[in-house]
Design an enzyme around this catalytic site. Structure first.
Site, PDB file in Angstrom:
ATOM      1  N   ARG A 102      58.096  59.630  24.670  1.00 23.25           N
ATOM      2  CA  ARG A 102      57.395  59.608  25.965  1.00 23.25           C
ATOM      3  C   ARG A 102      58.095  60.443  27.017  1.00 23.25           C
ATOM      4  O   ARG A 102      57.480  60.882  27.985  1.00 23.25           O
ATOM      5  CB  ARG A 102      57.183  58.166  26.426  1.00 23.25           C
ATOM      6  CG  ARG A 102      56.029  57.497  25.665  1.00 23.25           C
ATOM      7  CD  ARG A 102      56.102  56.027  25.774  1.00 23.25           C
ATOM      8  NE  ARG A 102      57.421  55.602  25.291  1.00 23.25           N
ATOM      9  CZ  ARG A 102      57.853  54.385  25.216  1.00 23.25           C
ATOM     10  NH1 ARG A 102      57.099  53.399  25.591  1.00 23.25           N
ATOM     11  NH2 ARG A 102      59.064  54.123  24.755  1.00 23.25           N
TER      12      ARG A 102
ATOM     13  N   GLU B 128      69.916  46.640  19.625  1.00 18.55           N
ATOM     14  CA  GLU B 128      70.125  45.191  19.541  1.00 18.55           C
ATOM     15  C   GLU B 128      70.371  44.792  18.083  1.00 18.55           C
ATOM     16  O   GLU B 128      71.249  43.998  17.777  1.00 18.55           O
ATOM     17  CB  GLU B 128      68.899  44.460  20.103  1.00 18.55           C
ATOM     18  CG  GLU B 128      69.167  43.004  20.414  1.00 18.55           C
ATOM     19  CD  GLU B 128      67.956  42.339  21.053  1.00 18.55           C
ATOM     20  OE1 GLU B 128      68.013  41.136  21.268  1.00 18.55           O
ATOM     21  OE2 GLU B 128      66.954  43.045  21.311  1.00 18.55           O
TER      22      GLU B 128
END
Lengths: 174, 174
Positions: free
Chosen positions: A61, A98
Site C-alpha cells: 500500500r 508478533e
C-alpha cells in the site's frame, strides 16, 4: 477537503486479519477521487519547494500513496519489497513480527550515498516494517528526510521504533 | 522524452525468478524522475479529456503506475489484490499459473454497475492475472474502457487472453 471528511472515510473492519484486531481499511479513501487527491496534495505539500530525490514506498500500500506523491513532486520512485520480489542485486533486512519474522529488500543501486529520500507507507502500527525499510536506506547511505504515513495508530509504539527520524501522519487514530 | 530512451532504461535480468526466464525490471524507469513522469503522462494522455471513474491497479506493480495515473487524471483508485489481503467483503477469481493456481480479489463495493474503469498493470505476459482482474470487474458490472500496460511481451499470447478489451502498451518487447 477537511481532515474530518478524510478521517470519516476510513473503514474499520473488525477481526481482520485475526480475531480481536480492528483493521484500518484505507481503500475508501483511495476510491474517492477528491479524498485521494487531497491526501496526496496534503502529504506532498511540505516537500513542494524542496522535493527529495526519491520517494521510497513500502510494498504494497506504500506503493499507492508513494507513487502518486512522487508524480506530484517530480521525484523518482523506489520500491522496497518483500523478500524475493526484486529481480536485481538486493540488500535485505530481517525484522521480527508478533509471530515469526519477515524480510524486506531494496535494489542495491536504487539509491546512492547522500541521496535524499522520503519513506512512505500507508499505516504506522508497531513500526517494524518501516524501521527495517529505513535500515535498508541507511545501508545505502541515503539521507532520510522523514517517514510519512496516512494513518498512525497512536496506541502502538510505532514512533519509538522510528525515533531517529521526523515522523508525520495525516490521521492519528487514538 | 523519446520511447527509445524509456525502452533503453528497462533492465533485463536473466534467470529470474527461474532459470531460463529473462525478467523485465521496470524499477530503473520508476527511479528516473523524468522517465517516471513521462510514462505516467503518456499513458494518461488518452484519457485526459474523458477520464474513467476509476483506475484499477493490479497488485503490486500495477499500484505504482495506476495510482500515479489516477492522481494525474483526477480519478479514484481501486486495488485488485492477491487473495487474503483485502479486509472487507470481496469477490474473487481463481486463474491458472504455469504451475498451480492463483486468486485475485476486489472489494465488492469498489465499483458500481456502469462505472467506467481503466485496468492497469506493469507487464502483459500471458495475460492470466489481467484477465482474472477484468473478470472481477465484469462481475461488479464495470464498464472496462481498456487494459493498459507499460510493457508487453509480444512473444506471448497475452492479447488473446484479453481479446474482449482494447489493449495498449507503451513498450512492445519482441
Amino acid at each position: 477537503m477537511s481532515f474530518e471528511k478524510i478521517e470519516a472515510a476510513l473503514r474499520k473492519v473488525p477481526d481482520f486479519p485475526n480475531q480481536g484486531i480492528v483493521y484500518i481499511d484505507i481503500t475508501p479513501l483511495l476510491q474517492d477521487k477528491d479524498i485521494f487527491a487531497s491526501i496526496v496534495d496534503i502529504m506532498a505539500e511540505k516537500y513542494i519547494d524542496n522535493p527529495p530525490k526519491y520517494i521510497v514506498g513500502i510494498e504494497a500500500r506504500g506503493f499507492i500513496i508513494g507513487s502518486a506523491m512522487a508524480y506530484k513532486l517530480g521525484c523518482g520512485f523506489v520500491p522496497i519489497r518483500k523478500k524475493g520480489k526484486l529481480p536485481y542485486k538486493t540488500l535485505s533486512v530481517k525484522y521480527e513480527l508478533e509471530y515469526g519474522e519477515a524480510e524486506v529488500e531494496v535494489h542495491e543501486d536504487a539509491v546512492k550515498p547522500g541521496d535524499s529520500v522520503l519513506l512512505v507507507d500507508d499505516l504506522l502500527a508497531t513500526g517494524g516494517t518501516a524501521a527495517a525499510a529505513a535500515e535498508l536506506l541507511e545501508k545505502l547511505g541515503a539521507n532520510i528526510l522523514g517517514v510519512d504515513f496516512i494513518v498512525e495508530l497512536g496506541f502502538l509504539p510505532g514512533r519509538e521504533a522510528l525515533a531517529k527520524y521526523p515522523i508525520r501522519s495525516l490521521i492519528l487514530e487514538k
